[in-house]
Design an enzyme around this catalytic site. Structure first.
Site, PDB file in Angstrom:
ATOM      1  N   ASN A   1      -1.427  -1.798  -7.873  1.00 51.10           N
ATOM      2  CA  ASN A   1      -2.878  -2.018  -7.814  1.00 51.10           C
ATOM      3  C   ASN A   1      -3.581  -0.720  -7.456  1.00 51.10           C
ATOM      4  O   ASN A   1      -3.817  -0.400  -6.295  1.00 51.10           O
ATOM      5  CB  ASN A   1      -3.209  -3.113  -6.801  1.00 51.10           C
ATOM      6  CG  ASN A   1      -2.797  -4.472  -7.321  1.00 51.10           C
ATOM      7  OD1 ASN A   1      -3.492  -5.051  -8.159  1.00 51.10           O
ATOM      8  ND2 ASN A   1      -1.646  -4.950  -6.872  1.00 51.10           N
ATOM      9  N   GLU A   2      -3.901   0.037  -8.503  1.00 55.64           N
ATOM     10  CA  GLU A   2      -4.496   1.355  -8.329  1.00 55.64           C
ATOM     11  C   GLU A   2      -5.920   1.227  -7.797  1.00 55.64           C
ATOM     12  O   GLU A   2      -6.504   0.133  -7.825  1.00 55.64           O
ATOM     13  CB  GLU A   2      -4.501   2.077  -9.687  1.00 55.64           C
ATOM     14  CG  GLU A   2      -3.123   2.309 -10.276  1.00 55.64           C
ATOM     15  CD  GLU A   2      -2.285   3.334  -9.498  1.00 55.64           C
ATOM     16  OE1 GLU A   2      -2.521   3.540  -8.283  1.00 55.64           O
ATOM     17  OE2 GLU A   2      -1.369   3.909 -10.106  1.00 55.64           O
ATOM     18  N   PRO A   3      -6.491   2.341  -7.294  1.00 59.11           N
ATOM     19  CA  PRO A   3      -7.862   2.297  -6.791  1.00 59.11           C
ATOM     20  C   PRO A   3      -8.791   1.605  -7.788  1.00 59.11           C
ATOM     21  O   PRO A   3      -8.703   1.835  -8.995  1.00 59.11           O
ATOM     22  CB  PRO A   3      -8.217   3.775  -6.637  1.00 59.11           C
ATOM     23  CG  PRO A   3      -6.907   4.442  -6.381  1.00 59.11           C
ATOM     24  CD  PRO A   3      -5.889   3.659  -7.149  1.00 59.11           C
TER      25      PRO A   3
END
Ligand code: GLP
Length: 628
Positions: free
Chosen positions: A160-162
């Site tokens: 879950n990237e930025p």
């Protein structure tokens, strides 16, 4: 309402700091054992959420031990993994399916049907349905009882990237540049790292009944502190653990370094003013007030929670001078000690002169990147400097390099005046090209290719060493077995490595050792090498050289030392910096952090300057390693 400790005021998620990852892993594995047994006794399966990466590896090894030695059964365990690279099939060496099989599932009695991972090969138009089914499957077994997590350098959990929202669900996402850079050595170059992945969402993860996030080494420290103490934000998906009633962080000393209770302990409770803590407080205060050390006044101390220090060690004027002098004495142009000079206040002793200096690199490029300027000085000052590359680094080299090298060899041979003399080389090059073709873009390198890639790196290191004045016979390649037999994120060292390291020390009998990795993740190449050195020094404890040899820690890929941690600061002239940059440029495959090394040494100099110490172009910094 219960009284909250000072640490809890800053820390929004319960956090346990363990002396090392092995202890943390054992604690967590015991908890999992109890969970499995309790669930099974109630006639239910235990549902575990699994993570990949190097972080959970010690935990998985402990689970395997519990299974083999203590009879813990996984027959009634169901697992769901967080994520999978999109585009990789389950048998790809870097797929998470294969990782889990090799690191855990193949060694325990879990039924295959109980193992769940998102598919990396589901066709594009079916991704959405696949993700929804994954969610439904988790719910159909009653949800995840305990979710294990690691944390990426972007602060991600799963992938879950930025930008991932609090309520996001399982989906396909695009990997962040930083994440792909971090995976570059796994895939032999950033260009080979997949661009996409399928990951459980933040919302999916938060639905687990319990969560434990593990993190080791100081490269994780900044993100860990943001997640635990910072605001809850989509910019750091791990910060959403603050929104869960039963989430915890299990971290080691390295990963805890940026927490307020460790970094600024006087804000949290009564501090013990050891020399290092005093230096830390003074440096922090100087940066905060933007004043040099010698200009700090009583008000600064009081306003920054340091009145206690002032009353213990003041007045300010004298305390300032004392710390200023300590910091000044770290600066020296003589890393090997200044011969025939009083060395009372110098970081390194004057005698013996010249010294035999062993500069260890965990991977071939480390020493030049971390301390190229200091190597330059040591040579200039007549010391006997030996660069020892502990591992071959071959896993980092892209296939294209091997292809280029083999191609050049063939071409040379075909243009030779006596081509028959070249036949062994031609055979070698042909075999290398055939192997490259055979294994394809992602296949594992057979020994011949690993050897060829190691040779390429040997050439680069010799070349870089030459630009710093180190002759080829003083460049040593140790090829430690743990690296030759392993892969990134899952190396395992053995007694054979300690023996090899011990032999190195006995052969060279150093007066000075330079090494990195003391605060790195203990499973990283640098972390493993540092621990091997400690074990080898112990093995040599009775020998004369081992008792008197000084050990200096430099920083390679890890977080740079902060001024209060520095015991020796080696200034560099603009010309030396240029030579270092030139030496670094000899390496083909460098990470962006490594490329930034000259800028990091400039930044060190700026920090020393702003403390009012001295103005230099650049500084390389070192910490003295003290034996326990
Ligand atoms: C990947 C995984 C994460 C993991 C992270 C850190 O991004 N998807 O689940 O936490 O890597 O990896 P490591 O533990 O090797 O530092």
């Amino acid at each position: 309402m219960p009284i909250r400790s000072h640490a809890e005021i800053y820390e929004k998620v319960p956090t346990s700091i363990f002396p090392d990852s092995a202890t943390a892993a054992r604690t967590l594995a015991q908890e999992v054992k109890q969970l499995i047994e309790a669930k099974n006794q109630a006639g239910k399966p235990a549902v575990l959420g699994m993570a990949t990466g190097s972080t959970p590896v010690p935990f998985y090894r402990e689970l395997i031990r519990l299974h083999k030695e203590e009879g813990l059964s996984f027959k009634k365990v169901i697992t769901f993994n967080l994520d999978e690279y999109y585009g990789l099939s389950g048998d790809h060496p870097e797929s998470y399916a294969r990782f889990m099989a090799e690191q855990l599932f193949d060694h325990i009695d879990i039924p295959k049907a109980n193992i769940n991972l998102p598919s990396g090969t589901v066709p594009g138009d079916q991704v959405f349905v696949h993700c929804r089914q994954y969610e439904e499957k988790i719910q159909s077994v009653g949800g995840i009882d305990l979710q294990i997590l690691g944390i990426g350098r972007t602060g991600h959990i799963g992938f879950n990237e930025p930008g991932s929202s609090r309520d996001s669900l399982t989906r396909r996402i695009t990997l962040d540049r930083v994440t792909r850079q971090d995976a570059a050595s796994d895939f032999r170059g950033e260009q080979n790292v997949p661009h996409f992945a399928i990951t459980m969402g933040v919302g999916t993860i938060l639905r687990a009944k319990k969560l434990v996030l593990m993190a080791w080494g100081d490269n994780k420290a900044t993100m860990v502190a943001k997640a635990i103490e910072g605001p809850m934000t989509e910019a750091v998906s791990a910060s959403f653990l603050q929104d869960h009633p039963d989430a915890r962080f299990f971290i080691d000393n390295g990963a805890s370094r940026e927490l307020t209770r460790i970094k600024l302990p006087w804000l949290v409770g009564p501090a013990s003013w050891t020399p290092r803590e005093t230096r830390r407080a003074m440096v922090w205060q100087a940066f905060k007030t933007k004043r040099p050390i010698l200009k700090l006044i009583d008000e600064d101390y009081n306003e920054h929670g340091l009145s206690d220090l002032l009353s213990e060690q003041g007045p300010a004027y004298q305390l300032n001078i004392r710390i200023f002098n300590q910091l000044q004495h770290t600066i020296t142009g003589w890393p090997g000690g200044k011969p025939d000079e009083d060395d009372t206040y110098r970081p390194e002793r004057a005698r013996p002169y010249p010294k035999r200096c062993l500069v260890f690199s965990a991977e071939p490029q480390d020493a030049v990147v971390g301390m190229g300027g200091t190597i330059d000085r040591l040579i200039e000052q007549g010391h006997d400097v030996r660069l020892i590359s502990l591992t071959s680094g071959s896993l980092r080299v892209p296939d294209s390099e091997a292809d280029k090298f083999a191609g050049t060899l063939l071409e040379l041979a075909s243009n030779a005046v006596h081509p028959e003399v070249w036949s062994p080389q031609v055979e070698y090059a042909r075999e290398a090209l055939a192997l490259l073709e055979e294994k394809g873009e992602f296949g594992e390198d057979p020994p011949l290719l690993r050897q060829l890639k190691a040779l390429i790196l040997r050439g680069e290191l010799r070349d870089a060493a030459h630009t710093l004045g180190v002759s080829a016979e003083h460049v040593v390649f140790a090829d430690l077995p743990f690296y030759e037999e392993g892969r990134y994120r899952r190396f395992k060292s053995t007694q054979a490595d300690i023996d090899a390291m011990t032999r190195l020390l006995q052969d060279h009998k150093p007066h000075q050792i330079y090494i990195t990795g003391d605060s790195a993740d203990p499973s990283s190449v640098a972390g493993i090498c540092f621990r091997l050195l400690v074990a080898a020094l112990q093995a040599c404890a009775g020998e004369e050289f081992a008792g008197s040899c000084s050990v200096w820690l430099y920083r390679g890929k890890e977080r740079p030392l902060e001024p209060h941690e520095i015991d020796m600061a080696i200034p560099m002239s603009p010309l030396q910096l240029e030579r270092k940059a030139n030496a670094i440029s000899r390496y083909g495959a460098l990470s962006s952090l490594e490329k930034e090394a000259p800028e990091t040494s400039r930044e060190n100099a700026r920090l020393y300057d702003s403390l009012g110490l001295a103005e230099y172009e650049a500084i390389e910094s070192f910490q003295r390693w003290r034996r326990a």
